[in-house]
Design an enzyme around this catalytic site. Structure first.
Site, mmCIF file in Angstrom:
data_model
loop_
_atom_site.group_PDB
_atom_site.id
_atom_site.type_symbol
_atom_site.label_atom_id
_atom_site.label_comp_id
_atom_site.label_asym_id
_atom_site.label_seq_id
_atom_site.Cartn_x
_atom_site.Cartn_y
_atom_site.Cartn_z
ATOM 1 N N LYS A 1 -88.589 16.250 23.740
ATOM 2 C CA LYS A 1 -89.944 17.013 22.850
ATOM 3 C C LYS A 1 -89.208 17.551 21.578
ATOM 4 O O LYS A 1 -88.222 18.222 21.658
ATOM 5 C CB LYS A 1 -90.359 18.255 23.598
ATOM 6 C CG LYS A 1 -91.591 18.714 23.018
ATOM 7 C CD LYS A 1 -92.215 19.565 24.105
ATOM 8 C CE LYS A 1 -93.397 20.408 23.277
ATOM 9 N NZ LYS A 1 -94.115 21.277 24.377
ATOM 10 N N ASP B 1 -94.616 16.473 11.436
ATOM 11 C CA ASP B 1 -93.366 15.892 11.430
ATOM 12 C C ASP B 1 -92.445 15.535 12.550
ATOM 13 O O ASP B 1 -91.274 15.060 12.487
ATOM 14 C CB ASP B 1 -92.489 16.868 10.639
ATOM 15 C CG ASP B 1 -92.383 18.150 11.511
ATOM 16 O OD1 ASP B 1 -92.733 18.063 12.749
ATOM 17 O OD2 ASP B 1 -91.768 19.352 11.103
ATOM 18 N N ARG C 1 -87.454 17.555 28.751
ATOM 19 C CA ARG C 1 -88.635 17.704 29.711
ATOM 20 C C ARG C 1 -88.410 16.875 30.918
ATOM 21 O O ARG C 1 -88.583 15.769 30.766
ATOM 22 C CB ARG C 1 -89.941 17.846 28.846
ATOM 23 C CG ARG C 1 -91.057 18.375 29.781
ATOM 24 C CD ARG C 1 -92.177 18.770 29.033
ATOM 25 N NE ARG C 1 -93.070 17.872 28.327
ATOM 26 C CZ ARG C 1 -94.089 18.101 27.612
ATOM 27 N NH1 ARG C 1 -94.542 19.426 27.339
ATOM 28 N NH2 ARG C 1 -94.785 17.257 26.947
ATOM 29 N N ASP D 1 -105.891 16.641 27.039
ATOM 30 C CA ASP D 1 -104.512 16.052 26.814
ATOM 31 C C ASP D 1 -103.449 17.044 27.315
ATOM 32 O O ASP D 1 -102.402 16.547 27.617
ATOM 33 C CB ASP D 1 -104.401 15.611 25.499
ATOM 34 C CG ASP D 1 -104.418 17.048 24.473
ATOM 35 O OD1 ASP D 1 -105.706 17.461 24.540
ATOM 36 O OD2 ASP D 1 -103.461 17.557 23.730
ATOM 37 N N ASP E 1 -97.351 21.559 28.957
ATOM 38 C CA ASP E 1 -97.449 22.086 27.673
ATOM 39 C C ASP E 1 -97.724 23.570 27.502
ATOM 40 O O ASP E 1 -98.402 24.195 27.635
ATOM 41 C CB ASP E 1 -98.942 21.598 26.864
ATOM 42 C CG ASP E 1 -98.695 20.958 25.400
ATOM 43 O OD1 ASP E 1 -98.064 22.077 24.698
ATOM 44 O OD2 ASP E 1 -99.037 20.158 25.248
HETATM 45 P P1 AMP Z 1 -100.203 20.049 21.465
HETATM 46 O O1 AMP Z 1 -101.196 21.136 20.976
HETATM 47 O O2 AMP Z 1 -98.861 20.413 21.558
HETATM 48 O O3 AMP Z 1 -100.980 19.790 22.900
HETATM 49 O O4 AMP Z 1 -100.327 18.787 20.772
HETATM 50 C C1 AMP Z 1 -101.539 18.247 20.501
HETATM 51 C C2 AMP Z 1 -101.229 16.839 19.620
HETATM 52 O O5 AMP Z 1 -100.494 17.185 18.441
HETATM 53 C C3 AMP Z 1 -100.129 15.824 20.394
HETATM 54 O O6 AMP Z 1 -100.554 14.596 20.030
HETATM 55 C C4 AMP Z 1 -98.858 16.030 19.794
HETATM 56 O O7 AMP Z 1 -97.826 15.092 20.111
HETATM 57 C C5 AMP Z 1 -99.195 16.502 18.504
HETATM 58 N N1 AMP Z 1 -98.176 17.113 17.685
HETATM 59 C C6 AMP Z 1 -97.885 18.505 17.869
HETATM 60 N N2 AMP Z 1 -96.929 19.149 17.134
HETATM 61 C C7 AMP Z 1 -96.463 17.977 16.394
HETATM 62 C C8 AMP Z 1 -95.613 17.733 15.391
HETATM 63 N N3 AMP Z 1 -94.879 18.811 14.884
HETATM 64 N N4 AMP Z 1 -95.525 16.422 14.826
HETATM 65 C C9 AMP Z 1 -96.184 15.570 15.255
HETATM 66 N N5 AMP Z 1 -97.175 15.540 16.213
HETATM 67 C C10 AMP Z 1 -97.486 16.829 16.713
HETATM 68 MG MG MG Z 2 -100.128 18.735 24.332
#
Ligand code: AMP
Ligand code: MG
Length: 484
Positions: A112, A124, A175, A251, A261
């Site tokens: 991750k 990013d 992870r 998700d 998550d």
């Molecule tokens: P999360 O809120 O961590 O469940 O992430 C939601 C979505 O945003 C998922 O598709 C992640 O892969 C994407 N995501 C979160 N942080 C980043 C990041 N820094 N760069 C690219 N995608 C991100």
């Molecule tokens: Mg997520």
């Protein structure tokens, strides 16, 4: 790279059709430096890491040098985020493969923070050191609390800066999960409206996580029932220890029932059902008390995906699936009451049990009493005496409770033992986690390592936990953040 650490990959998800994933390679990072390694987990996975130098481990757990047998991919998925449907996917994660242990158990190994993918949208692809350490600490704590969860094998500093509201040190977390398949994976495939693809996913998930269902008549329906039961057990466990996930988007709901998550999650101190820590959850959608109903909501989204396979008659399929989803409340109520009875050491049945439970919770809420420490107090363990335990109302409640315990028809040892198994004596307190991470950000990992050790025996009282048991004395509201 040559396999001298016992990786044993068999990448079944990689073998699925292309629509399920994107093949990628993690980007090399500048100056990888391994700062945390979970030796116990490595042993459980039968990995030989003890003889390997830090330099080589840093290359491995940064993705700079991929092990033999790995096939790196980003998984495609969608999801309802705060109720709104969006196409997502691994935007900053790489699944390098499925490692099979000696006992034939299959685990996803995922990096991750490993760089951009075609699912990154405006992100990013990177992760910041503090939040990756936080995920390590809290996911391992949840595991030791006996709650299904993804786990953390390693944290590597990348030697690169990541830009957030300021420039911060980058990191990659390794992870480990039974799988990273989510309700959102089903939503992604279902949205494509190709029944054969949906059937491939259902068959895959059943063979991987629910093999006993493979020969069932309506296996999609059975899958729904089984996922419902696992999610239900999971959320009852969260409620038991006062865990607030914080971003229960579809998700972030693993199909095999693991906590996944660890962005804005945190543990509740003073009992308040409406507790929310996440900075973006302004309406309290994912507040402590809403978690069970959100699980049900997410399960309904899962059921919707399965409709085309449940019955050719859509109306009939919807009706059967709805009946299953509507079993949730009653089942939850039963499991929740049983869980609370266990926390209070109540054995057998008494008409007044639920009132006894609710009266304690109401008192805790009104007087802003610490959730975890109340049960520690009731277990007669030495906890800094909160003046409120001398409260008249509480004393009356305690008399009722003691009377009920005397009707247990079991020895005192029996109920004490049940309480001990269900009430942690130590949890990851927000202010303590923050304090440890502040030191880590300045290069001192000792408080983080100590904290991980303290949290590794959450049901065993001992001298060293004293400093970790007290809630924060600050009146400032604790806030957590997503995607950092
Ligand atoms: P999360 O809120 O961590 O469940 O992430 C939601 C979505 O945003 C998922 O598709 C992640 O892969 C994407 N995501 C979160 N942080 C980043 C990041 N820094 N760069 C690219 N995608 C991100
Ligand atoms: Mg997520």
């Amino acid at each position: 790279m040559k396999n001298n650490i016992n990786w044993n990959f068999d990448n079944s998800y990689f073998r699925l059709p292309d629509v399920f994933k994107e093949n990628i390679s993690p980007f090399s990072v500048k100056k990888p430096n391994l700062i945390l390694l979970n030796k116990n987990l490595a042993e459980e996975l039968n990995l030989n890491l003890s003889q390997i130098e830090n330099k080589e481990l840093s290359l491995i757990f940064s993705g700079n040098s991929l092990p033999e047998g790995s096939n790196s991919i980003a998984q495609a998925y969608a999801g309802h985020q705060f109720g709104h449907f969006t196409m997502l996917g691994d935007g900053r994660a790489t699944l390098i493969g499925e490692h099979i242990t000696k006992n034939n158990k299959r685990f996803d190994i995922q990096f991750k923070g490993s760089g951009k993918t075609s699912f990154s949208r405006n992100g990013d692809g990177r992760a910041v050191l503090g939040p990756m350490l936080r995920e390590y600490v809290i996911s391992e704590a949840i595991f030791k609390l006996g709650i299904p969860t993804t786990r953390s094998l390693a944290v590597v500093e990348t030697g690169e800066e990541v830009i957030r509201d300021k420039s911060l040190p980058g990191a990659i977390l390794t992870r480990v999960a039974e799988s990273h398949i989510r309700v959102g994976t089903f939503q992604y495939i279902a949205a494509r409206q190709k029944k054969d693809e949906l059937q491939i996913l259902v068959n895959y998930v059943i063979r991987r996580h629910f093999p006993e269902l493979d020969n069932k008549k309506n296996k999609e329906l059975e899958l729904l029932k089984n996922v419902l039961d696992r999610q239900l057990d999971l959320v009852v466990n969260w409620m038991r220890v006062g865990f607030i996930h914080g971003v229960m988007n579809t998700d972030n709901m693993s199909i095999c029932g693991e906590t996944i998550d660890y962005g804005p999650c945190a543990f509740m101190d003073a009992y308040d059902p409406k507790t929310v820590f996440s900075s973006i959850d302004t309406l309290g959608r994912y507040a402590y008390c809403n978690q069970p109903m959100i699980v049900k909501w997410n399960l309904a989204r899962f059921a919707e995906c399965l409709i085309p396979l449940i019955d050719n008659d859509q109306k009939k399929a919807v009706q059967i699936a709805t009946e299953i989803i509507n079993t949730f409340e009653k089942k939850y109520e039963e499991k929740w009451v049983l869980m609370m009875k266990n926390k209070l050491g109540l054995i057998g049945y008494n008409n007044e049990d639920k009132n006894l439970i609710l009266d304690l919770l109401t008192w805790m809420h009104q007087k802003k009493i610490d959730y975890t420490n109340t049960f520690i107090y009731l277990m007669n363990l030495d906890i800094e005496k909160n003046i409120n335990f001398n409260d008249y109302e509480f004393k009356n409640w305690k008399k009722r409770w003691e009377k009920r315990l005397s009707n247990n028809n079991h020895t005192d040892e029996k109920y004490t033992e049940i309480m001990k198994r269900n009430n942690p004596v130590v949890i990851p307190r927000n202010h303590i986690v923050e304090n440890a991470l502040n030191f880590a950000n300045q290069g001192d990992l000792e408080p983080t390592v100590k904290l991980i050790d303290i949290l590794s025996k959450p049901y065993i009282p001992h001298e060293d936990i004293k400093d970790y048991q007290q809630p924060s004395r600050s009146n400032e509201k604790y806030q957590t953040f997503c995607g950092t």
